[in-house]
Structures are given as structure tokens and as C-alpha cells.
Design an enzyme around this catalytic site. Structure first.
Site, PDB file in Angstrom:
ATOM      1  N   ASP A 493       0.839  -1.201   0.000  1.00  0.00           N
ATOM      2  CA  ASP A 493       0.000   0.000   0.000  1.00  0.00           C
ATOM      3  C   ASP A 493       0.876   1.253   0.000  1.00  0.00           C
ATOM      4  O   ASP A 493       2.076   1.200   0.308  1.00  0.00           O
ATOM      5  CB  ASP A 493      -0.893  -0.031   1.258  1.00  0.00           C
ATOM      6  CG  ASP A 493      -2.195   0.718   1.081  1.00  0.00           C
ATOM      7  OD1 ASP A 493      -2.304   1.515   0.138  1.00  0.00           O
ATOM      8  OD2 ASP A 493      -3.108   0.510   1.907  1.00  0.00           O
ATOM      9  N   ASP A 561     -10.574   2.227  -3.428  1.00  0.00           N
ATOM     10  CA  ASP A 561     -11.110   2.002  -2.082  1.00  0.00           C
ATOM     11  C   ASP A 561     -12.628   2.073  -2.095  1.00  0.00           C
ATOM     12  O   ASP A 561     -13.276   1.747  -1.097  1.00  0.00           O
ATOM     13  CB  ASP A 561     -10.577   3.064  -1.112  1.00  0.00           C
ATOM     14  CG  ASP A 561      -9.267   2.626  -0.474  1.00  0.00           C
ATOM     15  OD1 ASP A 561      -8.839   1.489  -0.711  1.00  0.00           O
ATOM     16  OD2 ASP A 561      -8.675   3.433   0.266  1.00  0.00           O
TER      17      ASP A 561
END
Ligand code: DGJ
Length: 749
Positions: A493, A561
Site C-alpha cells: 500500500d 477504495d
């Protein structure tokens, strides 16, 4: 007398000072000599694939022009004297030649590919052809054209890799300082393409967090259009370094017309410039020169990132399919492999879990037929820096012993025992203000002297341009892999971008942006040497790092997301223009959706997630028994046809900008296909829309079977129909309720 002579001399000096001019009749020899450029053989150089041709011509003076990109042309030598201009008069004189790699200097005055400042302060570069070479291997023909400036000894090699079957040409430039003093590269594009048409429709992709890859169609006027980013990392958050350009039209078309597509393989600041002049459209693509002038020492070279080009005469759909084929063959790490379905812990558990939470999720994932469990954020950091929320812990990559005293190997082994692979999350480029790493190495943080180091999600960015940080980041990956020998997947990430850029380590701050990305790739190369098999997902607050630079090392991306299935129709549709479905992490989440609050049927969420790499991201215990049955069914059917998603050809049937979204994947031999149809808004139950399928073999008869339901929505379900019928108006599933969806599997008899 003496005085008069002195006065005359003084007057003469004022009129003709010693800095260059001498009095008439007493003129010094002018030192301005023009360096001779050797004559060369005039010729045409053809870079070509099975269906695309990029033509260059060299004149006797050694000037390299680009005069064609597109359809293959028989007898290309006819282009020898072609200028590539809509009008010839004065074009060269006024600086608008169709140069292959134009420079600041000479007669050229439009957007350059290359701008160099030399040690003596001059900015002129004029490149001349010195030779070229061609080599071929594994279906890729590489042509390298060598250019030189005879005054400064600067050299440029233009490299074009022609991927024969995929109809993709990958190009970059290599700039070498052949002089004796350092030079400054102010602008240094990877690639340059002059295009000749009457109208240009640009399609590009913009967005934001949870709102990625919006498709924008824009007719280009006589001006410059720049698509760029300056935020350093997470560089695709606002714009993607890719585009499509439809020629001679103002209307976008999936199926018709000439389209050029391009994508830059660079994970940092980029600049795509579309400079429409009186004669043509000049496209330059490369690293953004913003705060990044690059000093090149004598003898040194700079290699620019790859620019990936393709061309289609059958609309944007074919351009996308070309890029996807290239991505599967070489552009994406492990691009020809099928990645496992998975359950990710994030939206189901966030930071609140213990071993029991995770093993229960693993049991449920196994029960539903999923193939991997991924432990997301929250497993590391201890004491005051425990990662129990996003305020602390990044940088301290030791197991959180309070939360998971059993260890990662216990969880990974549990997953393996249940027949699941195991994956784990890291964010190695980042550090929270509250962490042992910040205390130990404040000098590793990206910062500028005397200035606030702004936080985003309570975190700072580590300076990956620093080799010590590169070692640390590699070490984070390496040590995480040592936590268990059962780690099959890493989710990497990256949740912030660059502010107040600066590097304690760099002597030349202009290097920071470029060397950050180079440092990132160095680490990824080391990782791939040691861990060639591990599946790595590139996540950056969702899809803020979606580009072909990182994809050379990653197997897939976390597309967004935003897991709201309706929003995802638009995000995944946008992503599909440039990137193949195989890379799109696409998860079913719970309702009401955690981002949007929207409630959509589980079937709609599954059908949509099945258009990419299927996953789930919820607490399975929150599903009812009935929902579990449907989940099992959707996962089973997906596993039977998913090779089509991973290796088939994509046909976008209806854009989600309308009330419907429909797409299909067709196997390479055209014998199998899967069709997805989503109704996004209720209009009337009396309106039945006909879908024109695409990419099938008109003469074959296909058995059509609707999946994931007992109440089929098409009258012809389980029947056999010709490709001709299905592609030309016979396929009209009755889908009218809001968020109704259908998946059809087609197989030739
Ligand atoms: C942002 C990612 O995009 C999410 O999927 C999740 O991994 C969180 N970070 C964890 O902090």
C-alpha cells in the site's frame, strides 16, 4: 597632437568596444565557424508490427522526421520526401517540421521532446542521424536510431520495440552526454509523435481518491493540452498517464475509426502534452520536468521510461484490446497467470481482530470456495505505537504481540491447512509521526529545512531516493516474507503523496522526484530477483498508482477504495481502456456500503466483481444463509469461466455513463464468451434494450446460459444462436429493475 590621437582612439574604443567588433578596415577574423554535419544516405526507416507502422525519413542533411503512424503502407519508401505537413510553404522555416524527436534549438519552436542547457549557458541542440540498427527476438523487433549534435557531442538513441502480434510499439530515448562538461536536461521526453488529421478527440482519465479513472472526451483545439501530475507518488490519483486519441472525428466510438492510444510506464510525475499546431498534433510524453532538471555528467546517460503506443482502425475497443494483449504478454508481471479469488480482512475487520477473528474468516472463505485470505492493515507495531488505528505504527514492522501472540505463521498455516493461500499487507514507504522509526531516522523523512512536514492520514513519506531507505524498504518486504514460509501474496500500500518535497540525502534537490521513482523500481527489482513467485498487489489508497511502470513488478492493483458496486462500474470501465481486467482487484463488500452508504443487491455486487479478479471484503458472518448460498454459486461459476476474464478479449458494449453497463470477454478462439449486463436505473418495465454482442464468430452457433440465477431474464436462455444473430440485434435480456444484473455464458456447439 598627442592629445588629439588619444581622443580619437578613445572615441574609436567607445564605438567599437574590445568585446567583439573592430573598426572597419581593421576587422578581427570572426571566430564563429559553423561545424559541418556529414551528409548521410537519405532513407526511410520503418518500425512495424503485423498491423501498425511507424515511419521515419532521414534526408541527406541527416534530419530525422516522422511522417506516419498507423495503417501499414505498402512501399513505404514513397515517404522519402514527405514532410508530414498539411502545407509545405514555410513550414520548416517557421519551425514546424514533423520532427521525430524535436529539440530546443535550430528552427524548431514548438513543444520539444528535448531541452538541454549546456555548461556555456547555451540552449541549442540540433540532432542529426548517425545510423540505426535492428534486432529481433521472441516476436519483438527492436529498432534503435542514433542521433547526434555535432556541436556539443550530445547523443540520443531512440528505441522502438515493435510487438508484432500485439500491434504495440514501446519506445523510449537514451540521452548521453558525449561532451566534456556536464549538461542540464531541462525537458527529456520518452517519446514524441507528430500526428496528421483534421480533428482530434482526446480521451483521458481523471479522478480522486475513491473516484478513480473518470473518462473524459475532449475535442482538441489549436492550443496545448497538458495532462500531468506533480504529486510525486500516488501519482495517478488525479490523472492517469495514458490516453486515447480518435482521429478525424469529434465522436467517440468503440468500434469505428482510427484511434491512437498511449500509456507511459512511470510511477511518478509525468507530463503528456498535446500541442496542436497549424500542421498537426504533436504528442510528447515523459517524466514531468517540474522541479526535475537533470544534470548529466560528461559520459553519463539518462534512460527515459517506456511509452507504450498502439493504433486501431476499429475504434477505441481494438486499441484497448491491443494494450491488454501486450500487458498480458509482457507489460504486467505474471500477466499470463490467473490470480486467486480471495477474502480480504479490511472492510470486514479493519484494525479490530485477534487470531480467532482471522481463523473464523478463513473458515468462512474456505467454505465459500475462495482461494486466499489476505490479512490487511493492523498486524504490527507494539506498545504506544501499536497499529490499533491509523495514528501510529507505520515503520515499525514487528508483529503486534498483544493482538496476535500466535504469530503470522499460525494464521498462514491455518489458511494453508484449509486449502487457502495467505497474503499480508505492508506499507513500507511510509512512517507515522508516532513510531520508533520516526524517532530513529527522522532524516529519512521527505522534508524541507525549516518547514512543517505535513501529514496525511497521520503519516509521512520516506525518502526512497536515499539508498539507505531503499535497503530499509527492501528489508521490510524481506522480513515480512520471513514471518512465515506460507506467504503467497503481499498487498503493498502507499497512502500519501509528496508535500514540501526535499531530501536530506540529496545534494541536488532537482533529483528527488526522479530518483524516488528510480529507487522504488530498484527495490522492486531486488524483490523480484528474490521472490519471483509471490503475488504482489499494488495498492495506493485504492487506485492512485495504476500505471505500467509499477505493473512490470506487480501482478495486480487494488482498483479503488470505493467498493460500491455502482461506482465500481464507472471506475472499472475507465480502467479497462488502458489496463486489462486481470489486474483489477474487484471485491464484493457489505451493504450499506462503507463508502457510499448505498444498498445494492448481493447479486449485482457479485456480478460486477466477477468482471475483474474476484474477491470479497466483508465479514462473512454478516451474510444471511440465503446470501451465502448465492455467494457460493457466484464464486463457483466464476471459477469455471474466469480464464475468459484473465485472457479473453474485452468488448465494451454499453458505457456506464448511460443507464446500463454491459461488457463481455471472448476467448481467443471465439468459441467461448461471458457477457455481463447491469441495469443502473429503472426507466420502465416496458423498455427492453437490445445488446449487440461483439467479437463472436458470426458463423458459429453458441449455447447461451444465464448464470447465478434460477429466474433467467432472456427468452432464449439455454438455446443455441448464431454469432451473427447475437451480434446483430437478437439479444435482448429483460433487465429493467434498478440494479438488476445478469451474467451469460456462451459456448460454441
Ligand atoms: C488503503 C487501502 O486502499 C485499503 O484497501 C486498506 O488496505 C487500507 N489502506 C489499510 O490502511
Amino acid at each position: 597632437m598627442m592629445k588629439r590621437h588619444f581622443l580619437l582612439l578613445a572615441a574609436a574604443f567607445l564605438l567599437f568596444p574590445a568585446t567583439g567588433f573592430s573598426a572597419p578596415g581593421n576587422r578581427k577574423k570572426d571566430s564563429h565557424t559553423v561545424v559541418t554535419v556529414p551528409e548521410v544516405r537519405a532513407q526511410v526507416i520503418s518500425v512495424e508490427t503485423d498491423g501498425v507502422q511507424w515511419l521515419f525519413n532521414v534526408d541527406k542533411a541527416g534530419v530525422l522526421r516522422c511522417n506516419h503512424f498507423g495503417k501499414k503502407i505498402a512501399a513505404p519508401e514513397q515517404f522519402l520526401d514527405f514532410t508530414g505537413a498539411r502545407t509545405r510553404n514555410g513550414i520548416e522555416k517557421y519551425g514546424d517540421a514533423a520532427m521525430a524527436y524535436p529539440t530546443v534549438g535550430g528552427r524548431y519552436s514548438n513543444e520539444p521532446a528535448l531541452h538541454v542547457k549546456y555548461a556555456d549557458g547555451y540552449h541549442n541542440t540540433e540532432l542529426y542521424y548517425t545510423g540505426h540498427k535492428v534486432s529481433a527476438q521472441d516476436g519483438v523487433t527492436t529498432t534503435t536510431i542514433f542521433l547526434k549534435d555535432y556541436v556539443t557531442a550530445l547523443e540520443v538513441a531512440l528505441v522502438y520495440e515493435a510487438w508484432q502480434k500485439e500491434n504495440v510499439i514501446v519506445s523510449h530515448s537514451e540521452i548521453t552526454n558525449g561532451g566534456k562538461k556536464p549538461v542540464e536536461l531541462i525537458e527529456y521526453a520518452s517519446s514524441f509523435l507528430p500526428v496528421l488529421a483534421d480533428k482530434y478527440l482526446l480521451t483521458h482519465f481523471w479522478g480522486h481518491w475513491a473516484y478513480e479513472m473518470n473518462v473524459e472526451h475532449e475535442v482538441l483545439g489549436y492550443d496545448k493540452k497538458v495532462i500531468e501530475t506533480r504529486i510525486g507518488v500516488s501519482a495517478t490519483k488525479l490523472n492517469n498517464p495514458a490516453f486515447l486519441l480518435s482521429l478525424d472525428t469529434e465522436e467517440y466510438s468503440e468500434r469505428h475509426g482510427e484511434v491512437i492510444a498511449g500509456a507511459l510506464a512511470w510511477s511518478g510525475n509525468f507530463k503528456l502534452c498535446f500541442d496542436r499546431t497549424i500542421c498537426r498534433l504533436n504528442i510528447s510524453a515523459g517524466i514531468n520536468p517540474f522541479a526535475s532538471s537533470y544534470k548529466l555528467a560528461a559520459g553519463d546517460s539518462f534512460i527515459t521510461p517506456d511509452m507504450i503506443w498502439t493504433w486501431s482502425s476499429n475504434g477505441a475497443g481494438q486499441a484497448s484490446r491491443n494494450l491488454h494483449a501486450w500487458a498480458r504478454k509482457g507489460g504486467v508481471y505474471g500477466g499470463d497467470k490467473i490470480n486467486p479469488t480471495l477474502l480480504n480482512s479490511w472492510e470486514g475487520a479493519y484494525f479490530n481482530f485477534n487470531a480467532k477473528t482471522l481463523t473464523d474468516m478463513i473458515d468462512d472463505a474456505a467454505g465459500m470456495g475462495l482461494e486466499m485470505f489476505v490479512l490487511d492493515d493492523g498486524w504490527f507495531g507494539n506498545g504506544e505505537y501499536a497499529r490499533d488505528n491509523d495514528r501510529a505504527g507505520l515503520g515499525d514492522w514487528e508483529l503486534n504481540t498483544a493482538k496476535l501472540p500466535e504469530g503470522i505463521d499460525y494464521i498462514a498455516s491455518y489458511a494453508h491447512d484449509k486449502g487457502l493461500k495467505f497474503g499480508i499487507w505492508i506499507e513500507p514507504e511510509m512512517v507515522t509521526r508516532k513510531s520508533n522509526l520516526t524517532n530513529a531516522h527522522p532524516e529519512w523523512v521527505v522534508r524541507s529545512p525549516g518547514r512543517e512536514i505535513y501529514t496525511s492520514r497521520y503519516q509521512w513519506l520516506l525518502d526512497l531516493s536515499n539508498p539507505a531507505v531503499q535497503d530499509f524498504v527492501f528489508g521490510v518486504f524481506d522480513r515480512t516474507m520471513q514471518l512465515s514460509d506460507k506467504i503467497d501474496y503481499i498487498k503493498w500500500d502507499c497512502n500519501r503523496f509528496v508535500n514540501s518535497f526535499g531530501s536530506d540525502w540529496q545534494k541536488d534537490q532537482d533529483r528527488f522526484f526522479v530518483e524516488y521513482v528510480q529507487g522504488y523500481y530498484k527495490v522492486l527489482r531486488r524483490i523480484r530477483e528474490k521472490y519471483p513467485e509471490v503475488i504482489i498487489q499494488c495498492c495506493s489508497s485504492g487506485g492512485s498508482r495504476v500505471d505500467y511502470g509499477q505493473l512490470a513488478y506487480h501482478n495486480e492493483v487494488w482498483t479503488s477504495d470505493n467498493t460500491d458496486a455502482v461506482c465500481r462500474t464507472r471506475i472499472q470501465y475507465g480502467t479497462s481502456f488502458i489496463y486489462p481486467a486481470s489486474i483489477m482487484g474487484s471485491h464484493v463488500s457489505i451493504v450499506p456500503n462503507h463508502q457510499s452508504g448505498a444498498v445494492t443487491p448481493l447479486k449485482f455486487r457479485f456480478d460486477l466483481a466477477c468482471t475483474g479478479r474476484l474477491g470479497m471484503e466483508l465479514q462473512p458472518k454478516d451474510l444471511s444463509e440465503e446470501e451465502r448460498v448465492l455467494a457460493d454459486r457466484c464464486i463457483q461459476s466464476y471459477k469455471q469461466y474466469r480464464d475468459l476474464v484473465f485472457t479473453g478479449n474485452l468488448y465494451r458494449l454499453v458505457a456506464p455513463e448511460e443507464d446500463r453497463y454491459a461488457l463481455m470477454y471472448v476467448s481467443q478462439d471465439k468459441r467461448r464468451a461471458v457477457v455481463y449486463d447491469f441495469n443502473l436505473r429503472y426507466e420502465s418495465r416496458d423498455i427492453i434494450r437490445t445488446l449487440r454482442l461483439d467479437g463472436l464468430d458470426a458463423g458459429l452457433r453458441y449455447k447461451v446460459r444465464e448464470l447465478n440465477t434460477d429466474r433467467p431474464c432472456w427468452w432464449g436462455n439455454e438455446g443455441c444462436f448464431t454469432g451473427d444473430f447475437l451480434m446483430n440485434g437478437g439479444f435482448n435480456p429483460r433487465l429493467y429493475r434498478t440494479y438488476a444484473s445478469a451474467v451469460f455464458y456462451l459456448e460454441a456447439e
